[in-house]
Design an enzyme around this catalytic site. Structure first.
Site, PDB file in Angstrom:
ATOM      1  N   CYS A 188       0.846  -1.204   0.000  1.00 26.16           N
ATOM      2  CA  CYS A 188       0.000   0.000   0.000  1.00 26.16           C
ATOM      3  C   CYS A 188       0.879   1.250   0.000  1.00 26.16           C
ATOM      4  O   CYS A 188       0.919   1.987  -0.964  1.00 26.16           O
ATOM      5  CB  CYS A 188      -0.943  -0.023   1.193  1.00 26.16           C
ATOM      6  N   SER A 231      -3.413   2.954  -1.955  1.00 25.28           N
ATOM      7  CA  SER A 231      -4.754   2.669  -1.461  1.00 25.28           C
ATOM      8  C   SER A 231      -4.741   2.688   0.061  1.00 25.28           C
ATOM      9  O   SER A 231      -3.761   2.256   0.678  1.00 25.28           O
ATOM     10  CB  SER A 231      -5.203   1.290  -1.968  1.00 25.28           C
ATOM     11  N   HIS A 251     -10.280   5.629   1.070  1.00 22.17           N
ATOM     12  CA  HIS A 251     -11.657   5.146   1.115  1.00 22.17           C
ATOM     13  C   HIS A 251     -12.131   4.789   2.525  1.00 22.17           C
ATOM     14  O   HIS A 251     -11.351   4.434   3.403  1.00 22.17           O
ATOM     15  CB  HIS A 251     -11.837   3.936   0.190  1.00 22.17           C
ATOM     16  N   ALA A 306     -11.875  -5.683   5.623  1.00 22.00           N
ATOM     17  CA  ALA A 306     -12.140  -6.318   4.335  1.00 22.00           C
ATOM     18  C   ALA A 306     -10.865  -6.991   3.826  1.00 22.00           C
ATOM     19  O   ALA A 306      -9.767  -6.463   4.004  1.00 22.00           O
ATOM     20  CB  ALA A 306     -12.620  -5.277   3.334  1.00 22.00           C
TER      21      ALA A 306
END
Length: 282
Positions: free
Chosen positions: A158, A184, A224, A281
């Site tokens: 990431c 991300s 996000h 997740a």
């Protein structure tokens, strides 16, 4: 009040109010308990700036486990490990094989040697040596997103690119700055964790090359908030803010490879209650 809290709240409000909902898109992540698709509200190209000369960027809305964050940074950049048995937390357990390996990613890539300046040297050693012998270079960086290693890794990094840049303060002293590029980020689970661990990395490197830790710029390509996290984020936005803690390093350590989490000194860390059982997740 903590500057990191203000940045975090502003970022979350922007994502919630102006972000893109992925519920109609084809997405990869799922919720482990149900196997359902994990959708997000996302914002593209988030850039946050933190000046370590003013305060350490720890969130006070809830506690960030600073020693655990440092432990992961040491695992990647100091131990150059890809095995969770060398890590004290369980962050990467989901991606490890029966031997504890996460494959050719993270610390494995940092530790790969190549020919630089006429010598075999790995990425972190290059940073440390170059900051001493050529500190004003614009080419001092580490990069974990290398195509030849991606297929052998159990996940893609990431935070993958770290760039170092030296400036001078008004007194002529060298100031070490850092840019962290992240492809991300799960804002609730990882935002301040990543901010704090790279702030600590900047502090460690600066101390080892006799510089002042300065500005850290954090770029997130896809920032996000997962659908299940929205109520938790909204609750965080209502919380009281406290002054930033004082975070420092044992001044006697001058060798990057000698640091341990015992050398991190955290003082006056006031914070709100922890959010427990955050669903992740996968």
């Amino acid at each position: 009040m903590s500057y990191a809290d203000q940045v975090f709240k502003k970022m979350c409000q922007d994502v919630l109010e102006n972000g893109t909902d992925t519920k109609d898109e084809i997405v990869r992540p799922i919720w482990e308990d149900t196997g359902e698709k994990a959708y997000t509200i996302k914002q593209f190209g988030v850039v946050n700036r933190y000046d370590l000369r003013k305060e350490f960027p720890a969130l006070t809305l809830r506690r960030t486990a600073l020693k655990s964050a440092m432990d992961e940074i040491l695992w990647i950049y100091q131990k150059k490990s890809n095995n969770i048995k060398d890590l004290h937390s369980h962050i990467w357990d989901e991606w490890a094989d029966e031997n504890g390996s996460i494959g050719t990613c993270y610390g494995y890539v940092i530790g790969q040697e190549d020919m630089r300046k006429g010598e075999m040297i790995d990425q972190m050693d290059f940073v440390l040596k170059e900051l001493k012998r050529n500190p004003y270079s614009r080419r001092i960086m580490t990069n974990m997103y290398i195509p030849q290693y991606l297929d052998g890794g159990h996940l893609e990094p990431c935070c993958f690119l770290v760039m170092y840049n030296v400036t001078k303060d008004k007194n002529g002293a060298n100031v070490l700055n850092m840019s962290v590029i992240q492809r991300s980020q799960d804002i609730l689970a990882a935002n301040n964790w990543n901010v704090c661990q790279y702030a600590i990395l900047l502090m460690m490197v600066a101390q080892c090359v006799d510089m002042i830790p300065g500005v850290m710029v954090h770029y997130i390509n896809d920032a996000h908030i997962y659908d299940r996290h929205v109520p938790m984020i909204k609750e965080l936005l209502t919380r009281e803010e406290y002054p930033a803690p004082h975070v420092s390093l044992n001044p006697d350590v001058k060798d990057f490879y000698a640091f341990t989490t015992d050398d991190l000194i955290v003082e006056n860390y006031q914070h709100g209650p922890q959010i427990k059982n955050i669903p992740i997740a996968v």
